[in-house]
Design an enzyme around this catalytic site. Structure first.
Site, PDB file in Angstrom:
ATOM      1  N   TYR A 137       0.878  -1.172   0.000  1.00 32.89           N
ATOM      2  CA  TYR A 137       0.000   0.000   0.000  1.00 32.89           C
ATOM      3  C   TYR A 137       0.919   1.226   0.000  1.00 32.89           C
ATOM      4  CZ  TYR A 137      -4.115   2.723   1.621  1.00 32.89           C
ATOM      5  OH  TYR A 137      -5.128   3.627   1.756  1.00 32.89           O
ATOM      6  N   ARG A 190      -5.473  10.153 -11.423  1.00 29.91           N
ATOM      7  CA  ARG A 190      -4.825  10.919 -10.341  1.00 29.91           C
ATOM      8  C   ARG A 190      -4.343   9.936  -9.300  1.00 29.91           C
ATOM      9  NH1 ARG A 190      -4.968  12.435  -5.454  1.00 29.91           N
ATOM     10  NH2 ARG A 190      -6.764  11.093  -5.084  1.00 29.91           N
ATOM     11  N   LYS A 208      -5.289  -1.863  -2.572  1.00 31.44           N
ATOM     12  CA  LYS A 208      -6.431  -1.594  -1.688  1.00 31.44           C
ATOM     13  C   LYS A 208      -7.149  -2.893  -1.322  1.00 31.44           C
ATOM     14  CE  LYS A 208      -6.804   3.032  -1.403  1.00 31.44           C
ATOM     15  NZ  LYS A 208      -7.117   3.851  -0.217  1.00 31.44           N
ATOM     16  N   GLU A 279     -11.538   4.980  -6.718  1.00 31.55           N
ATOM     17  CA  GLU A 279     -10.224   5.296  -6.172  1.00 31.55           C
ATOM     18  C   GLU A 279      -9.391   6.082  -7.175  1.00 31.55           C
ATOM     19  OE1 GLU A 279      -7.936   5.465  -3.006  1.00 31.55           O
ATOM     20  OE2 GLU A 279      -9.654   4.117  -2.986  1.00 31.55           O
ATOM     21  N   ASP A 280      -8.855   7.214  -6.746  1.00 34.65           N
ATOM     22  CA  ASP A 280      -7.875   7.997  -7.503  1.00 34.65           C
ATOM     23  C   ASP A 280      -8.391   8.441  -8.873  1.00 34.65           C
ATOM     24  OD1 ASP A 280      -6.264   7.828  -5.363  1.00 34.65           O
ATOM     25  OD2 ASP A 280      -4.710   6.583  -6.263  1.00 34.65           O
ATOM     26  N   ASP A 302     -13.326   6.704  -1.959  1.00 37.05           N
ATOM     27  CA  ASP A 302     -12.435   6.703  -0.803  1.00 37.05           C
ATOM     28  C   ASP A 302     -11.652   7.999  -0.682  1.00 37.05           C
ATOM     29  OD1 ASP A 302     -11.198   5.435   1.465  1.00 37.05           O
ATOM     30  OD2 ASP A 302      -9.417   5.200   0.228  1.00 37.05           O
ATOM     31  N   ASP A 303     -11.286   8.612  -1.808  1.00 39.31           N
ATOM     32  CA  ASP A 303     -10.511   9.854  -1.756  1.00 39.31           C
ATOM     33  C   ASP A 303     -11.321  10.986  -1.134  1.00 39.31           C
ATOM     34  OD1 ASP A 303      -8.188   8.811  -3.251  1.00 39.31           O
ATOM     35  OD2 ASP A 303      -9.648   8.650  -4.861  1.00 39.31           O
ATOM     36  N   ASN A 452       0.212  11.888  -0.084  1.00 41.75           N
ATOM     37  CA  ASN A 452       0.978  10.679  -0.405  1.00 41.75           C
ATOM     38  C   ASN A 452       1.522  10.780  -1.823  1.00 41.75           C
ATOM     39  OD1 ASN A 452       0.619   9.031   1.962  1.00 41.75           O
ATOM     40  ND2 ASN A 452      -1.524   8.824   1.410  1.00 41.75           N
TER      41      ASN A 452
END
Length: 610
Positions: A137, A190, A208, A279-280, A302-303, A452
């Site tokens: 991760y 992203r 994830k 995600e992303d 989640d972001d 991150n």
């Protein structure tokens, strides 16, 4: 091969193999058999069923494996010890090498085990999650994504591309699992703070879902990582001869949405009770897809929502650490640097928390300040993003500050209680900014450097404690070591990691049978995490528990999500447990129910059936 670990089962002590770092008792009950429809080398090439040298002789005869393996039979404990010895040997042999080289070497050895033997892989991961989470991760997963085309050895998950338009409803049936509980999907636009990585972003859903298995006990046969390849605008990737994705610019507008629409319809047509985690995705699509699907499908982003929940738990803990009652959160002055999906998600959930505490609805609150790359956002901003508009300051309300004021100016004028970064810009909390935090209205201000991977952190904990003072509360998105302050004092580093929440959100939603994930369920998850730490821990500046106890944390968070779904009358039940039974469970019973439904890796006897 797969079974649930019953927490209430009688257990016997495990024979501790040399190097077995987690002394865990094994189930007294013999695992039930697993029916397989393959024999011989096909079994050895299937990581779901392969036991390597762990196949007993009787099983080798049943499955046609005699002669295909070395004659010695290793126990599970011996296999475990052998892998850990190899891992520690790698650590020893790579000392002194660049951190990126070491991290990728560690990822490779874990990935090879994952490709070969999933049971052993997940057991190693569960028992050593604190050490291995940074490898599978953040932060190493970012490095993996950057190099994924070169690292690729075998496919994992599913790839839906712009070239598959009109075919996804049939493609979804190519996935071999009859049931899927959890899907994590990205479009690679992203990835962390690294930007557009195209198809190479598949590393994020894979990582994830490994966390879902290790932390939440999701059955690895019922998870699905997905890449939506709609092209890339990264010119370096388009020119890379090894790049595995579509060589075309990203789709935009209705063309883009039509691909995501078709994918979502396909998933929920085949698996109506699945949960999809986005995600992303870049900000414009993160918000649009969340609003587009959250009332139609069981999904969350989640972001936006996971990051916000973890941040809210930390912010509430900060109030406690500052020696004030939680109700004083409504007066907390917070400066947020970064107006992307994560930063805006944090502000939205903070406003919702203030509204609940104040007992009234508010569109924004005067104590929140938002900055992007152009400085302080006010209503005078040209081309103001609609998502940021509720947090744009009225120039008349911020005497001494102007549109576009820089971070130092804002910190000096506002004297915030919390400085929170989700900018993706490494080092933006420089010495001048951190020293300005010494002038905060309170003696124990908080600094959250949440971007991150590690190189994108707004500051290091060492810089924070040195420049902002030894009394600061510090949190980061990526792992850092605690800071020795001298005289026996320690500056505690909190990792504000989404893995504290998203596994529990997914598991609690699954076990409740809820068809949607509401703000109330997410709020309950954040409040559960916020209340997990004791007052003594909070006073020391420790806001989050150890990653090593992630399964216990996830059980509590999952139970909180489940209870919220029941309270909102959204729970439809799971398997044999219906909504009535769920509604009659006490708080302790819901936690035990969640724990009983956590998968745990053990070798099951394999029986061949034609």
């Amino acid at each position: 091969m797969w079974r649930l670990a019953l927490s209430s089962s009688a257990a016997v002590s495990a024979a501790a193999a040399a190097g077995l770092r987690c002394r865990r008792s094994y189930l007294a009950a013999i695992p039930g058999p697993c029916i397989v429809h393959k024999r011989g080398a096909d079994i050895l090439h299937d990581p779901w069923f392969n036991k390597d040298t762990g196949f007993p002789l009787t099983e080798r005869d049943r499955l046609g494996l005699r002669g295909l393996l070395p004659p010695r039979v290793f126990s599970f404990e011996q296999q475990y010890a052998r892998f850990m010895e190899s891992y520690h040997s790698l650590e020893k042999n790579t000392r002194g090498q660049p951190e990126s080289v070491v991290s990728l070497a560690k990822w490779r050895i874990l990935n090879r085990l994952h490709d070969r033997n999933e049971t052993l892989y997940y057991r190693v991961l569960i028992d050593n999650i604190k050490d291995f989470a940074p490898i599978i991760y953040t932060p190493t997963v970012g490095l993996v994504c950057q190099n994924y085309s070169g690292l690729f050895r075998r496919p994992r998950g599913m790839y839906f591309s712009a070239k598959d338009k009109g075919e996804m409803m049939s493609m979804i049936y190519n996935w071999p699992a009859h049931q899927v509980d959890m899907v994590v999907v990205t479009d690679g636009s992203r990835i962390l703070g690294l930007g557009d990585l195209g198809v190479q972003g598949i590393g994020i859903p894979i990582g994830k879902l490994d966390v879902y298995v290790a932390a939440a006990g999701m059955n690895p046969q019922r998870i699905l990582p997905v890449m939506l390849d709609v092209g890339t605008n990264n010119q370096r990737l388009l020119e890379d001869p090894l790049y595995l994705g579509l060589r075309q610019p990203r789709l935009e507008g209705d063309e883009y949405l039509s691909i995501v629409d078709e994918f979502m319809e396909a998933v929920f047509t085949r698996w109506p009770k699945a949960i999809v985690q986005f995600e992303d995705f870049q900000m414009k699509w993160a918000f649009e897809t969340l609003e587009r699907y959250r009332r139609r499908f069981c999904m969350f982003n989640d972001d936006i929502q996971g990051t916000a929940g973890v941040a809210l738990a930390g912010l509430l803990g900060t109030v406690r650490a500052q020696g004030r009652p939680l109700s004083d959160f409504v007066n907390q002055k917070i400066v947020v640097v970064g107006a992307g999906s994560a930063g805006l998600g944090v502000l939205n959930v903070a406003v919702r928390a203030v509204s609940l505490m104040a007992g009234k609805d508010v569109m924004y609150n005067n104590q929140f300040y938002l900055l992007d790359k152009d400085g302080l956002i006010t209503k005078e901003r040209k081309n103001l993003d609609p998502a940021a508009a509720p947090f744009a300051k009225n120039p008349g309300d911020i005497e001494g500050l102007r549109e576009g004021a820089n971070l130092v100016e804002v910190v000096k004028k506002v004297k915030p209680h919390v400085l929170l970064g989700l900018s993706g810009v490494g080092g933006i909390f420089n010495e001048e900014v951190l020293k300005a935090m010494r002038e905060s209205d309170i003696p124990k201000p908080a600094i959250f450097a949440m971007s991150n991977p590690t190189m994108n952190a707004e500051c290091t904990p060492a810089d924070a404690f040195k420049c902002a003072g030894e009394n600061v509360v510090f949190a980061s998105g990526s792992p850092f070591e605690n800071v020795e302050l001298g005289n026996g004092k320690v500056g505690h580093v909190n990792q504000a990691n989404n893995m504290y929440l998203f596994p529990g959100i997914g598991l609690g939603t699954l076990l409740s049978g809820a068809r949607f994930i509401t703000d109330g369920m997410l709020q309950s998850a954040a409040e559960c995490l916020a209340s997990y730490m004791t007052d003594d821990e909070i006073k020391k500046g420790i806001l989050y528990p150890s990653i090593g106890s992630i399964r216990e944390i996830t059980a509590e968070v999952g139970a909180a999500v489940l209870r919220a779904a029941v309270a909102e009358e959204l729970a439809e039940g799971h398997c044999e447990v219906g909504p009535k039974e769920l509604s009659q469970m006490s708080k302790e019973e819901t936690v035990q129910y969640v724990k009983r439904n956590m998968w745990f890796p053990v070798y099951s006897p394999l029986v061949h059936e034609k």
